[in-house]
Design a protein around this motif. Structure first.
Motif, mmCIF file in Angstrom:
data_model
loop_
_atom_site.group_PDB
_atom_site.id
_atom_site.type_symbol
_atom_site.label_atom_id
_atom_site.label_comp_id
_atom_site.label_asym_id
_atom_site.label_seq_id
_atom_site.Cartn_x
_atom_site.Cartn_y
_atom_site.Cartn_z
ATOM 1 N N UNK A 3 0.795 -1.330 -0.030
ATOM 2 C CA UNK A 3 -0.031 -0.114 -0.042
ATOM 3 C C UNK A 3 0.768 1.293 0.028
ATOM 4 N N UNK A 4 1.090 1.701 -1.136
ATOM 5 C CA UNK A 4 2.145 2.950 -1.382
ATOM 6 C C UNK A 4 1.346 4.271 -1.259
ATOM 7 N N UNK A 5 1.918 5.119 -0.491
ATOM 8 C CA UNK A 5 1.252 6.644 -0.364
ATOM 9 C C UNK A 5 2.012 7.155 -1.501
ATOM 10 N N UNK A 6 1.057 8.238 -2.131
ATOM 11 C CA UNK A 6 1.672 8.832 -3.374
ATOM 12 C C UNK A 6 1.563 10.213 -3.379
ATOM 13 N N UNK A 7 2.283 10.977 -4.070
ATOM 14 C CA UNK A 7 2.295 12.543 -3.959
ATOM 15 C C UNK A 7 1.137 12.956 -5.072
ATOM 16 N N UNK A 8 1.009 14.126 -5.384
ATOM 17 C CA UNK A 8 -0.020 14.699 -6.449
ATOM 18 C C UNK A 8 0.273 14.265 -7.779
ATOM 19 N N UNK A 9 1.813 13.692 -7.988
ATOM 20 C CA UNK A 9 2.026 13.320 -9.281
ATOM 21 C C UNK A 9 2.024 11.878 -9.579
ATOM 22 N N UNK A 10 1.582 11.155 -8.501
ATOM 23 C CA UNK A 10 1.195 9.888 -8.416
ATOM 24 C C UNK A 10 2.626 9.002 -8.129
ATOM 25 N N UNK A 11 3.739 9.864 -7.588
ATOM 26 C CA UNK A 11 4.998 9.098 -7.245
ATOM 27 C C UNK A 11 4.852 8.633 -6.025
ATOM 28 N N UNK A 12 5.423 7.287 -5.904
ATOM 29 C CA UNK A 12 5.459 6.642 -4.489
ATOM 30 C C UNK A 12 6.412 7.443 -3.543
ATOM 31 N N UNK A 13 5.806 7.979 -2.427
ATOM 32 C CA UNK A 13 6.656 8.633 -1.545
ATOM 33 C C UNK A 13 6.449 8.218 0.076
ATOM 34 N N UNK A 14 5.921 6.896 0.147
ATOM 35 C CA UNK A 14 5.623 6.206 1.452
ATOM 36 C C UNK A 14 5.046 4.990 1.154
ATOM 37 N N UNK A 15 4.957 4.347 2.399
ATOM 38 C CA UNK A 15 4.347 2.904 2.275
ATOM 39 C C UNK A 15 3.672 2.640 3.784
ATOM 40 N N UNK A 16 2.488 2.058 3.730
ATOM 41 C CA UNK A 16 1.956 1.572 5.233
ATOM 42 C C UNK A 16 1.606 0.057 4.892
ATOM 43 N N UNK A 17 2.119 -0.477 6.156
ATOM 44 C CA UNK A 17 2.435 -1.814 6.353
ATOM 45 C C UNK A 17 1.264 -2.219 7.562
#
Length: 151
Positions: free
Chosen positions: A54-68
């Motif tokens: 489950x990736x966290x994305x910025x406004x451009x859709x780039x992965x900037x985090x993850x939730x486990x």
């Protein structure tokens, strides 16, 4: 390998509510706009490497985090994290780090807090239960601070 300045920066993870983990990072300062990052981790050499689900994305859709969810801490082992990147423009440098999960756990507040005070509030008895933690039998590690405010 990979171009300098393309690897992620400011990598950080925290475990909360006993078994949830959030990891965050910033894009490399020289990473092209189409760069996408992917997080992998493994608890021990015996376990299979896992990719973020489950990736966290910025406004451009780039992965900037993850939730486990359902993160299990095994003894006091060190966990290996690696973040790879891809871009059609250039090779992206990977980032890796070893983290002892016990060191990034944020504890919940105490449970079932009760206070019984005498009539003039000069003598109070306060009880609570230790919050749930991932480590069993580690009661001696906790210190509590009680701040009493009168209205």
């Amino acid at each position: 390998s990979g171009m300098p300045g393309t690897a992620i920066r400011n990598f950080s993870c925290v475990i909360y509510n006993v078994s949830f983990m959030n990891c965050t990072w910033s894009a490399g300062r020289d990473a092209p706009g189409d760069t996408q990052y992917f997080l992998y981790w493994e608890n021990s050499r015996e376990e299979e490497e896992k990719q973020c689900e489950l990736y966290v994305k910025d406004e451009n859709g780039r992965h900037i985090g993850c939730q486990f969810q359902n993160v299990a801490m095994k003894d006091n082992t060190i966990t290996y994290f690696v973040v790879n990147g891809s871009s059609k423009d250039t090779l992206i440098r990977f980032y890796d780090e070893y983290i002892r999960l016990y060191n990034i756990e944020k504890f919940m507040p105490p449970l079932n807090i009760t206070a019984n005070c005498n009539g003039n509030q000069e003598d109070c008895l306060i009880h609570w239960q230790q919050p749930k933690i991932s480590r069993s039998g580690k009661d001696e590690c906790f210190q509590y601070e009680v701040i009493i405010k009168y209205k």
